[in-house]
Design a protein around this motif. Structure first.
Motif, PDB file in Angstrom:
ATOM      1  N   GLU A  87       0.824  -1.205   0.000  1.00 52.23           N
ATOM      2  CA  GLU A  87       0.000   0.000   0.000  1.00 52.23           C
ATOM      3  C   GLU A  87       0.859   1.257   0.000  1.00 52.23           C
ATOM      4  O   GLU A  87       0.551   2.234  -0.682  1.00 52.23           O
ATOM      5  CB  GLU A  87      -0.945  -0.001   1.198  1.00 52.23           C
ATOM      6  N   LEU A  90       2.401   1.561  -3.463  1.00 47.41           N
ATOM      7  CA  LEU A  90       1.355   1.967  -4.395  1.00 47.41           C
ATOM      8  C   LEU A  90       1.069   3.461  -4.260  1.00 47.41           C
ATOM      9  O   LEU A  90       0.933   4.166  -5.264  1.00 47.41           O
ATOM     10  CB  LEU A  90       0.083   1.156  -4.151  1.00 47.41           C
ATOM     11  N   GLY A  91       1.025   3.957  -3.021  1.00 43.37           N
ATOM     12  CA  GLY A  91       0.818   5.386  -2.797  1.00 43.37           C
ATOM     13  C   GLY A  91       1.959   6.217  -3.365  1.00 43.37           C
ATOM     14  O   GLY A  91       1.726   7.259  -4.001  1.00 43.37           O
ATOM     15  N   ASP A  92       3.189   5.758  -3.143  1.00 41.71           N
ATOM     16  CA  ASP A  92       4.360   6.472  -3.675  1.00 41.71           C
ATOM     17  C   ASP A  92       4.341   6.523  -5.198  1.00 41.71           C
ATOM     18  O   ASP A  92       4.578   7.564  -5.802  1.00 41.71           O
ATOM     19  CB  ASP A  92       5.668   5.809  -3.212  1.00 41.71           C
ATOM     20  N   VAL A  93       4.064   5.390  -5.816  1.00 40.27           N
ATOM     21  CA  VAL A  93       4.052   5.323  -7.276  1.00 40.27           C
ATOM     22  C   VAL A  93       2.895   6.163  -7.836  1.00 40.27           C
ATOM     23  O   VAL A  93       3.060   6.848  -8.853  1.00 40.27           O
ATOM     24  CB  VAL A  93       3.976   3.852  -7.744  1.00 40.27           C
ATOM     25  N   SER A  94       1.751   6.121  -7.174  1.00 37.72           N
ATOM     26  CA  SER A  94       0.609   6.919  -7.633  1.00 37.72           C
ATOM     27  C   SER A  94       0.935   8.402  -7.578  1.00 37.72           C
ATOM     28  O   SER A  94       0.631   9.149  -8.515  1.00 37.72           O
ATOM     29  CB  SER A  94      -0.621   6.633  -6.776  1.00 37.72           C
ATOM     30  N   HIS A  95       1.566   8.831  -6.485  1.00 42.05           N
ATOM     31  CA  HIS A  95       1.952  10.234  -6.353  1.00 42.05           C
ATOM     32  C   HIS A  95       2.961  10.617  -7.440  1.00 42.05           C
ATOM     33  O   HIS A  95       2.842  11.663  -8.073  1.00 42.05           O
ATOM     34  CB  HIS A  95       2.532  10.491  -4.964  1.00 42.05           C
ATOM     35  N   GLU A  96       3.925   9.753  -7.652  1.00 42.16           N
ATOM     36  CA  GLU A  96       4.940  10.015  -8.678  1.00 42.16           C
ATOM     37  C   GLU A  96       4.312  10.073 -10.073  1.00 42.16           C
ATOM     38  O   GLU A  96       4.656  10.921 -10.890  1.00 42.16           O
ATOM     39  CB  GLU A  96       6.020   8.936  -8.639  1.00 42.16           C
ATOM     40  N   LEU A  97       3.370   9.180 -10.342  1.00 44.99           N
ATOM     41  CA  LEU A  97       2.691   9.181 -11.636  1.00 44.99           C
ATOM     42  C   LEU A  97       1.915  10.481 -11.838  1.00 44.99           C
ATOM     43  O   LEU A  97       1.983  11.093 -12.914  1.00 44.99           O
ATOM     44  CB  LEU A  97       1.749   7.983 -11.745  1.00 44.99           C
ATOM     45  N   LYS A  98       1.196  10.917 -10.805  1.00 39.16           N
ATOM     46  CA  LYS A  98       0.446  12.172 -10.907  1.00 39.16           C
ATOM     47  C   LYS A  98       1.404  13.341 -11.162  1.00 39.16           C
ATOM     48  O   LYS A  98       1.099  14.236 -11.949  1.00 39.16           O
ATOM     49  CB  LYS A  98      -0.351  12.425  -9.630  1.00 39.16           C
ATOM     50  N   ARG A 134      -5.047  19.171 -11.082  1.00 34.84           N
ATOM     51  CA  ARG A 134      -4.791  17.963 -10.282  1.00 34.84           C
ATOM     52  C   ARG A 134      -4.857  18.323  -8.801  1.00 34.84           C
ATOM     53  O   ARG A 134      -5.184  19.435  -8.429  1.00 34.84           O
ATOM     54  CB  ARG A 134      -3.397  17.387 -10.593  1.00 34.84           C
ATOM     55  N   THR A 138       0.263  17.363  -5.585  1.00 34.69           N
ATOM     56  CA  THR A 138       1.043  17.155  -6.808  1.00 34.69           C
ATOM     57  C   THR A 138       1.469  18.486  -7.389  1.00 34.69           C
ATOM     58  O   THR A 138       2.625  18.675  -7.755  1.00 34.69           O
ATOM     59  CB  THR A 138       0.209  16.378  -7.845  1.00 34.69           C
TER      60      THR A 138
END
Length: 162
Positions: A87, A90-98, A134, A138
């Motif tokens: 989790e 996933l949060g880190d990658v989601s933030h990076e993707l945004k 966004r 971000t």
């Protein structure tokens, strides 16, 4: 058992399979049941060992009934940590993707070419907010990055001019 003279002798012909012949005194086993024979030769072992472990937080000592119970509890505890780690990643990658999607949107709108035209940071923030639409977390890191690049660009221009 030989020392107690209960067994007279034995012959062990075991190679690939167990083949042991035990000779006892005549009449000494008369009336023995199968259970008595198993107990006499100690072919049955009583499981009375206790498994004592420290709990997974290291705060208390617990007694377990079997090794399987320890393994099951460890697997459940470890799975919980895998879930927590997943989790977080996933949060880190989601933030990076945004962040990178917002950066891409800024480049598509040719924001880097307009950096020198902003009067202050507030104007830059308003333009970035309009482009990205966004989340604030971000865009705030994006604005900080762009403002840093613009400041460094201005400093390098000033150094060249002097």
């Amino acid at each position: 058992m030989e020392e107690e003279e209960t067994i007279q002798s034995y012959i062990d012909r075991s190679t690939e399979s167990i083949d042991i012949t035990v000779k006892m005194k005549r009449g000494s086993v008369k009336g023995w049941t199968q259970t008595k024979i198993i107990d006499f030769f100690k072919l049955r072992q009583r499981m009375t060992e206790r498994i004592v472990v420290i709990d997974w937080n290291g705060r208390s000592i617990k007694q377990k009934e079997s090794a399987e119970q320890v393994v099951i509890e460890f697997a459940e505890w470890r799975l919980g940590w895998y879930t927590t780690r997943f989790e977080k990643l996933l949060g880190d990658v989601s933030h990076e993707l945004k962040y990178w999607l917002a950066m891409e949107a800024c480049f598509k709108q040719k924001l880097p070419a307009r950096l020198s035209g902003y009067a202050n940071r507030v104007a830059l923030e308003a333009d970035v907010m309009q482009i990205t639409a966004r989340s604030a977390s971000t865009t705030s890191s994006l604005i900080a990055s762009l403002a840093y690049r613009a400041t460094n660009g201005c400093l390098s221009i000033l150094k060249l001019c002097s």
